[in-house]
Design a protein around this motif. Structure first.
Motif, PDB file in Angstrom:
ATOM      1  N   PRO A 104      77.390  65.926  58.976  1.00 13.00           N
ATOM      2  CA  PRO A 104      76.680  65.166  57.935  1.00 13.00           C
ATOM      3  C   PRO A 104      75.219  64.951  58.326  1.00 13.00           C
ATOM      4  CG  PRO A 104      78.803  64.157  58.419  1.00 13.00           C
ATOM      5  CD  PRO A 104      78.593  65.218  59.449  1.00 13.00           C
ATOM      6  N   PRO A 105      74.305  64.981  57.361  1.00  7.70           N
ATOM      7  CA  PRO A 105      72.877  64.859  57.683  1.00  7.70           C
ATOM      8  C   PRO A 105      72.469  63.472  58.144  1.00  7.70           C
ATOM      9  CG  PRO A 105      73.194  64.926  55.309  1.00  7.70           C
ATOM     10  CD  PRO A 105      74.531  65.223  55.919  1.00  7.70           C
ATOM     11  N   GLY A 106      73.299  62.471  57.929  1.00  7.61           N
ATOM     12  CA  GLY A 106      72.924  61.104  58.301  1.00  7.61           C
ATOM     13  C   GLY A 106      73.407  60.664  59.662  1.00  7.61           C
ATOM     14  N   LEU A 107      73.927  61.573  60.481  1.00  7.11           N
ATOM     15  CA  LEU A 107      74.428  61.179  61.794  1.00  7.11           C
ATOM     16  C   LEU A 107      73.301  60.623  62.665  1.00  7.11           C
ATOM     17  CD1 LEU A 107      76.812  64.139  62.755  1.00  7.11           C
ATOM     18  CD2 LEU A 107      77.450  61.892  61.849  1.00  7.11           C
ATOM     19  N   PRO A 108      73.529  59.529  63.370  1.00  2.40           N
ATOM     20  CA  PRO A 108      72.502  59.023  64.283  1.00  2.40           C
ATOM     21  C   PRO A 108      72.404  59.875  65.539  1.00  2.40           C
ATOM     22  CG  PRO A 108      74.464  57.649  64.418  1.00  2.40           C
ATOM     23  CD  PRO A 108      74.701  58.626  63.295  1.00  2.40           C
ATOM     24  N   THR A 109      71.272  59.817  66.187  1.00  2.00           N
ATOM     25  CA  THR A 109      71.026  60.597  67.400  1.00  2.00           C
ATOM     26  C   THR A 109      71.875  60.092  68.560  1.00  2.00           C
ATOM     27  OG1 THR A 109      68.774  61.135  66.739  1.00  2.00           O
ATOM     28  CG2 THR A 109      69.249  61.218  69.086  1.00  2.00           C
ATOM     29  N   SER A 110      72.316  61.016  69.407  1.00  2.00           N
ATOM     30  CA  SER A 110      73.050  60.653  70.621  1.00  2.00           C
ATOM     31  C   SER A 110      72.203  59.705  71.466  1.00  2.00           C
ATOM     32  CB  SER A 110      73.383  61.898  71.434  1.00  2.00           C
ATOM     33  OG  SER A 110      74.217  62.774  70.710  1.00  2.00           O
ATOM     34  N   PHE A 111      72.897  58.755  72.096  1.00  2.00           N
ATOM     35  CA  PHE A 111      72.186  57.722  72.853  1.00  2.00           C
ATOM     36  C   PHE A 111      73.088  57.203  73.958  1.00  2.00           C
ATOM     37  CE2 PHE A 111      71.512  53.201  73.643  1.00  2.00           C
ATOM     38  CZ  PHE A 111      70.162  53.158  73.958  1.00  2.00           C
ATOM     39  N   GLU A 112      72.481  56.940  75.122  1.00  2.00           N
ATOM     40  CA  GLU A 112      73.191  56.318  76.228  1.00  2.00           C
ATOM     41  C   GLU A 112      72.383  55.122  76.718  1.00  2.00           C
ATOM     42  OE1 GLU A 112      76.152  57.093  77.626  1.00  2.00           O
ATOM     43  OE2 GLU A 112      76.520  58.791  76.282  1.00  2.00           O
ATOM     44  N   GLY A 113      72.987  53.946  76.732  1.00  2.00           N
ATOM     45  CA  GLY A 113      72.314  52.742  77.196  1.00  2.00           C
ATOM     46  C   GLY A 113      73.199  51.937  78.117  1.00  2.00           C
ATOM     47  N   GLU A 114      72.631  50.902  78.685  1.00  2.00           N
ATOM     48  CA  GLU A 114      73.387  50.076  79.628  1.00  2.00           C
ATOM     49  C   GLU A 114      74.530  49.345  78.942  1.00  2.00           C
ATOM     50  OE1 GLU A 114      72.705  46.414  82.833  1.00  2.00           O
ATOM     51  OE2 GLU A 114      70.981  47.322  81.801  1.00  2.00           O
ATOM     52  N   PHE A 115      74.346  48.980  77.680  1.00  2.00           N
ATOM     53  CA  PHE A 115      75.348  48.183  76.983  1.00  2.00           C
ATOM     54  C   PHE A 115      75.989  48.926  75.810  1.00  2.00           C
ATOM     55  CE2 PHE A 115      72.162  45.285  78.771  1.00  2.00           C
ATOM     56  CZ  PHE A 115      72.969  44.557  79.641  1.00  2.00           C
ATOM     57  N   GLY A 116      75.788  50.237  75.729  1.00  2.00           N
ATOM     58  CA  GLY A 116      76.422  50.960  74.644  1.00  2.00           C
ATOM     59  C   GLY A 116      75.988  52.402  74.579  1.00  2.00           C
ATOM     60  N   TYR A 117      76.599  53.137  73.657  1.00  2.00           N
ATOM     61  CA  TYR A 117      76.289  54.558  73.519  1.00  2.00           C
ATOM     62  C   TYR A 117      76.608  55.033  72.114  1.00  2.00           C
ATOM     63  CZ  TYR A 117      81.358  54.969  74.337  1.00  2.00           C
ATOM     64  OH  TYR A 117      82.741  54.821  74.269  1.00  2.00           O
ATOM     65  N   ILE A 118      76.012  56.179  71.763  1.00  2.00           N
ATOM     66  CA  ILE A 118      76.379  56.956  70.579  1.00  2.00           C
ATOM     67  C   ILE A 118      76.720  58.339  71.099  1.00  2.00           C
ATOM     68  CG2 ILE A 118      75.634  57.909  68.372  1.00  2.00           C
ATOM     69  CD1 ILE A 118      73.657  55.580  68.151  1.00  2.00           C
ATOM     70  N   ARG A 119      77.961  58.780  70.909  1.00  2.00           N
ATOM     71  CA  ARG A 119      78.422  60.026  71.521  1.00  2.00           C
ATOM     72  C   ARG A 119      79.129  60.917  70.513  1.00  2.00           C
ATOM     73  NH1 ARG A 119      81.055  57.757  77.081  1.00  2.00           N
ATOM     74  NH2 ARG A 119      79.110  57.230  78.135  1.00  2.00           N
ATOM     75  N   TYR A 120      79.007  62.217  70.797  1.00  2.00           N
ATOM     76  CA  TYR A 120      79.697  63.238  70.015  1.00  2.00           C
ATOM     77  C   TYR A 120      80.421  64.163  70.985  1.00  2.00           C
ATOM     78  CZ  TYR A 120      76.590  61.499  66.384  1.00  2.00           C
ATOM     79  OH  TYR A 120      75.933  60.687  65.498  1.00  2.00           O
ATOM     80  N   PHE A 121      81.630  64.565  70.606  1.00  2.00           N
ATOM     81  CA  PHE A 121      82.404  65.411  71.513  1.00  2.00           C
ATOM     82  C   PHE A 121      83.463  66.182  70.749  1.00  2.00           C
ATOM     83  CE2 PHE A 121      84.208  61.176  71.390  1.00  2.00           C
ATOM     84  CZ  PHE A 121      85.560  61.389  71.185  1.00  2.00           C
TER      85      PHE A 121
END
Length: 400
Positions: A104-121
């Motif tokens: 989908p075109p609205g997917l947020p960018t992958s992100f890694e942080g100390e208190f959370g993440y956005i991941r794709y696999f």
């Protein structure tokens, strides 16, 4: 269980794909023994997770937030008999299966942080009778294209000014000296990783306190939420990098020009994810003697994935050299130049496969580098996200 599984993405060794593209690849299974299976399938998933604690000891409380963006399943073996309990016998050997998924075109960018993440696999699941499922995961990076040209405000200079007065240390004195005035300016408000931010600072120190130095930081601010529109939040302020300049004595006026190269960092995101939001600023801190509060000034900036194509000189009295214009910019592989009014990539603007050629001749495609200072709260299977890096300047390149 003697099973090996490898997932490969088509013509994509960096494992980077843009929202709105087709993700395609192959799954290769190898078994050294004959195997009875109920089903074999691959799931392509995207999720965000936030987690933090507040309080200490017995009063400590954990807050979590989760959000799902993608959950697609493709069966390689026995989709029709999965719920009926049918089985298929696979002889020892290797098997190759193909898969593809329109992201989908609205997917947020992958992100890694100390208190959370956005991941794709991708997760390959082998359902074996009377035994636990065998699973194999492969993470990849998704990038939500952010076209900096879509917002005209980002093409204008960003200017901030602050005047700071200093009260005498002795409490019996109630008069203050004239101010120390800091004026900061950058040529535009939007940048991509790899570009140089040309910062200009003017300090007029009419106060009776010297500034021993000025510290310049690129700040990433992350806000974590437990759910959409929640008032329960966790704020994280991360200095991506910092540098120092000379100070400014009493009664002096100083000019500074500083070049700040943007490293590999995720684009600004305040709309596509409901539980993780990212923004950036340039922070300038003047160091004055103790017992006084240091003057601080912030310049908000937007980090994107598609650079500003042209910068028109403005009548501000600041220099605008001839090499400021960016007349030839590079789009990421197979991302069309067509953006809609909401800065989104519509499906019609996305080629049918990641291997599609560039829409225009490209002189210098972006490279992809692992994220700088990418923290993680997950296991050792984590993949550090990669972001596009451009080698393009936005204004003069000589600084102090």
């Amino acid at each position: 269980m003697p099973i090996n599984c490898e997932v490969h993405f088509d013509s994509n060794p960096a494992k980077v794909v843009y929202a709105g593209q087709v993700l395609s690849g192959t799954c290769r299974l190898t078994s050294t023994e004959h195997l009875n299976v109920r089903s074999i399938f691959i799931r392509i998933q995207g999720t965000a997770h936030a987690q933090w604690q507040e309080g200490t000891g017995e009063k400590s409380k954990t807050f979590t937030g989760d959000e799902d963006y993608l959950n697609e399943r493709t069966y390689f073996v026995n989709r029709s008999t999965f719920y009926a309990g049918g089985e298929t016998r696979l002889l020892a050997g290797s098997y190759t299966y193909n898969f593809q998924c329109m992201l989908p075109p609205g997917l947020p960018t992958s992100f890694e942080g100390e208190f959370g993440y956005i991941r794709y696999f991708t997760r390959v699941v082998i359902d074996i009778p009377l035994l636990p499922d065998q699973t194999f995961e492969q993470l990849f990076t998704v990038i939500k294209a952010v076209n900096l040209n879509a917002d005209p405000a980002l093409q204008a200079p960003v200017i901030a000014e602050k005047s700071k007065t200093f009260s005498p240390v002795l409490l019996c004195c109630f008069t203050s000296s004239p101010p120390m005035t800091i004026l900061a300016r950058i040529p535009v408000g939007g940048y991509t990783p790899g570009q140089v931010i040309n910062l200009e600072i003017n300090v007029k120190n009419e106060s009776d306190q010297p500034a021993s130095k000025f510290t310049i930081k690129l700040i990433k601010q992350v806000i974590y939420y437990v759910c959409e529109n929640s008032t329960r939040q966790k704020h994280e302020t991360i200095p991506i990098f910092e540098m120092e300049t000379r100070g400014c004595d009493v009664g002096k006026e100083e000019d500074y020009r500083v070049n700040l190269e943007v490293p590999s960092i995720p684009p600004s995101n305040f709309s596509t994810s409901n539980i993780i939001k990212v923004k950036y600023s340039i922070r300038i801190i003047g160091s004055v003697p103790c017992f006084h509060i240091n003057p601080i000034i912030d310049l908000p900036i937007t980090i994107g994935t598609y650079p500003i194509q042209d910068i028109t000189p403005t009548a501000t009295g600041y220099p605008h050299p001839t090499d400021m214009a960016i007349n030839s910019v590079i789009l990421p592989p197979s991302v069309s130049q067509v953006f809609d009014q909401n800065n989104q990539l519509p499906y019609s603007a996305v080629p049918s496969a990641p291997s599609a050629p560039f829409p225009i001749p490209q002189d210098e495609p972006p490279s992809y580098m692992e994220a700088m200072q990418s923290a993680t709260i997950a296991d050792s299977n984590n993949l550090t996200p990669k972001y596009p890096m451009y080698n393009q300047r936005t204004s003069y390149s000589n600084g102090n």
